[in-house]
Design an enzyme around this catalytic site. Structure first.
Site, PDB file in Angstrom:
ATOM      1  N   LYS A  23       0.735  -1.041   0.235  1.00 34.16           N
ATOM      2  CA  LYS A  23       0.435   0.264   0.023  1.00 34.16           C
ATOM      3  C   LYS A  23       0.806   1.658   0.173  1.00 34.16           C
ATOM      4  CE  LYS A  23      -3.966  -1.697   1.362  1.00 34.16           C
ATOM      5  NZ  LYS A  23      -4.117  -3.447   1.421  1.00 34.16           N
TER       6      LYS A  23
HETATM    7  C1  LIG Z   1      -4.717  -4.302   0.939  1.00 37.51           C
HETATM    8  C2  LIG Z   1      -3.841  -6.002   1.051  1.00 37.51           C
HETATM    9  C3  LIG Z   1      -4.361  -6.932   0.257  1.00 37.51           C
HETATM   10  C4  LIG Z   1      -5.671  -6.817  -0.146  1.00 37.51           C
HETATM   11  O1  LIG Z   1      -5.389  -5.976  -1.886  1.00 37.51           O
HETATM   12  P1  LIG Z   1      -6.232  -5.346  -2.517  1.00 37.51           P
HETATM   13  O2  LIG Z   1      -5.700  -4.375  -3.760  1.00 37.51           O
HETATM   14  O3  LIG Z   1      -7.179  -4.625  -1.622  1.00 37.51           O
HETATM   15  O4  LIG Z   1      -7.125  -6.959  -3.571  1.00 37.51           O
HETATM   16  C5  LIG Z   1      -3.448  -8.125   0.439  1.00 37.51           C
HETATM   17  N1  LIG Z   1      -2.201  -8.519   0.956  1.00 37.51           N
HETATM   18  C6  LIG Z   1      -2.040  -7.262   1.881  1.00 37.51           C
HETATM   19  C7  LIG Z   1      -0.856  -7.151   2.902  1.00 37.51           C
HETATM   20  C8  LIG Z   1      -2.546  -5.495   2.412  1.00 37.51           C
HETATM   21  O5  LIG Z   1      -2.567  -4.969   3.026  1.00 37.51           O
END
Ligand SMILES: *Cc1c(COP(=O)(O)O)cnc(C)c1O
Length: 416
Positions: free
Chosen positions: A105
């Site tokens: 993220k």
């Molecule tokens: C947010 C997140 C996901 C999911 O990602 P999306 O783009 O919402 O499908 C998977 N793994 C981790 C560690 C995350 O922080």
């Protein structure tokens, strides 16, 4: 390039306007009017990440106020490595966890923060961002927006319901970031944010959100689908299958854009946890969003993925999509097996992708997205592998800082 709303009753806008707006006025999500195809003969090396990011994102910023700034934005946003770790020639893991908060993220949040700061400087405006978080998102957003000009951030988290390390990451800032420990659940936090948005008495705060439906978070996530598949193509001469641990399907959606634009991707496969909404949809053809179920891969605990509306808009994506669900027991076994077989430690989210890879037995290159560093989920992973996980230095820096937060009841008036 213009962006339109998935609900088709908002005016089309440039990338910058779509990013500042977050949601389109009709409540839909912004999608590009058309998906450009790239001539990869002109692509920079997969190793030069800012140049590749600029190459991939340029068509989307054509005619935008930030068109000329785009390379500088990419250079400022993507300062950390994104290596492919190879278990063997055909099996790799894309390590998306070398950013400041050790999860993917960071890419979207940093790009969004830099774009917003530049747009506010141009328009001489200010913004207040409200983020309700169940753990990871709030930390990435706080880190990305820390000390940015003309932007205030209020982070809401459910008191006592995030992990100790997550809480430290949410509360280690001062200056323009304020953290609130809310006496309630994550849903209560989300409700407070929604109520604040609807209260016209607060309009002078210029409230906005930074959640995963924002185009400014989605677009930069296309870039590593390119970099990883280009590297694999150069090494093996073959297109890759991407296996993506998914929740709100932002990463998956961005990877479909990359495939459509010409990245050497053979297929995109989603791994999910016991929240099986997408798997059930692909089986039955009927979509039914539902409440989320708590699992070991908690950042993927999503029962009604917010980016589904984008996938429905691009129906060709859905025709080519596969998804498999992985239970908590299978997550634990997968962490253990990957460690024993490859001496490599994965987080519970990445473990869902590894489990899917194992089941599929593909005889061609596969890339599993490693969405977070295992040290963020040490209480789950360490007992399974019987070993202490080293904490990455950037993450450790955050964890050692003093904590600052205000405890409040679940009343949005207390945020101001
Ligand atoms: C947010 C997140 C996901 C999911 O990602 P999306 O783009 O919402 O499908 C998977 N793994 C981790 C560690 C995350 O922080």
């Amino acid at each position: 390039m213009k962006f339109i709303s998935t609900r088709k009753s908002s005016p089309s806008v440039s990338a910058s306007v779509a990013i500042i707006n977050g949601l389109a006025p009709d409540g839909g999500l912004y999608v590009p009017e058309s998906i450009p195809s790239l001539n990869l003969n002109n692509a920079p090396s997969y190793n030069d990440y800012p140049a590749l990011a600029h190459f991939v994102l340029s068509p989307y910023f054509e005619g935008d106020v930030l068109e000329k700034d785009l390379y500088d934005i990419c250079k400022e946003a993507f300062t950390f490595p994104i290596p492919l770790h190879y278990h063997n020639k055909n099996e790799a893991v894309l390590e998306l966890f070398h950013g400041p908060t050790a999860a993917f993220k960071d890419f979207g949040a940093r790009f969004l923060a830099i774009v917003m700061e530049r747009l506010l400087t141009i328009s001489k405006n200010t913004l207040t961002i409200l983020v309700a978080t169940s753990g990871d998102t709030g930390g990435a957003v706080a880190a990305a927006f820390h000390k940015r000009q003309n932007i205030e951030v209020k982070v809401l988290f459910p008191k006592g319901r995030v992990s100790a390390r997550q809480e430290r990451q949410l509360t280690c800032y001062e200056e323009n970031i304020t953290s609130f420990a809310v006496d309630g659940s994550f849903d209560d936090c989300q409700k407070m944010v929604k109520e604040a948005f609807m209260d016209s008495a607060l309009s002078h705060h210029h409230l906005t959100s930074a959640n995963s439906i924002n185009l400014g978070r989605l677009l930069p996530q296309m870039v590593y689908a390119f970099s990883s598949s280009l590297e694999m193509f150069e090494k093996t001469g073959e297109k890759s299958t991407l296996i993506i641990p998914s929740g709100n399907v932002g990463n998956s959606c961005a990877s479909f854009y990359a495939k459509e634009m010409g990245a050497p991707i053979k297929e995109i496969i989603l791994s999910v946890n016991n929240n099986t909404t997408i798997v059930d949809y692909l089986k039955s053809g009927t979509y039914s969003g539902r409440a989320s179920i708590a699992t070991l891969a908690n950042a993927m605990d999503v029962g009604d993925p917010s980016n589904m509306e984008r996938l429905f808009h691009h129906s060709s994506f859905l025709h080519n999509m596969k998804a498999f669900s992985v239970s908590d027991e299978e997550i634990k076994r997968s962490i253990k097996e990957v460690y024993e077989k490859h001496s490599y430690i994965v987080c519970p989210h990445t473990a869902t992708g590894e489990k899917v890879r194992k089941e599929l037995h593909l005889n061609s290159p596969t890339i599993v997205y490693a969405t977070a560093h295992p040290a963020k989920f040490e209480t789950i992973v360490e007992p399974i592998i019987q070993k202490k996980i080293e904490i990455p230095p950037l993450l450790n820096e955050l964890l050692e800082k003093e904590q600052h937060f205000t405890s409040i009841t679940a009343d949005y008036h207390l945020l101001f």
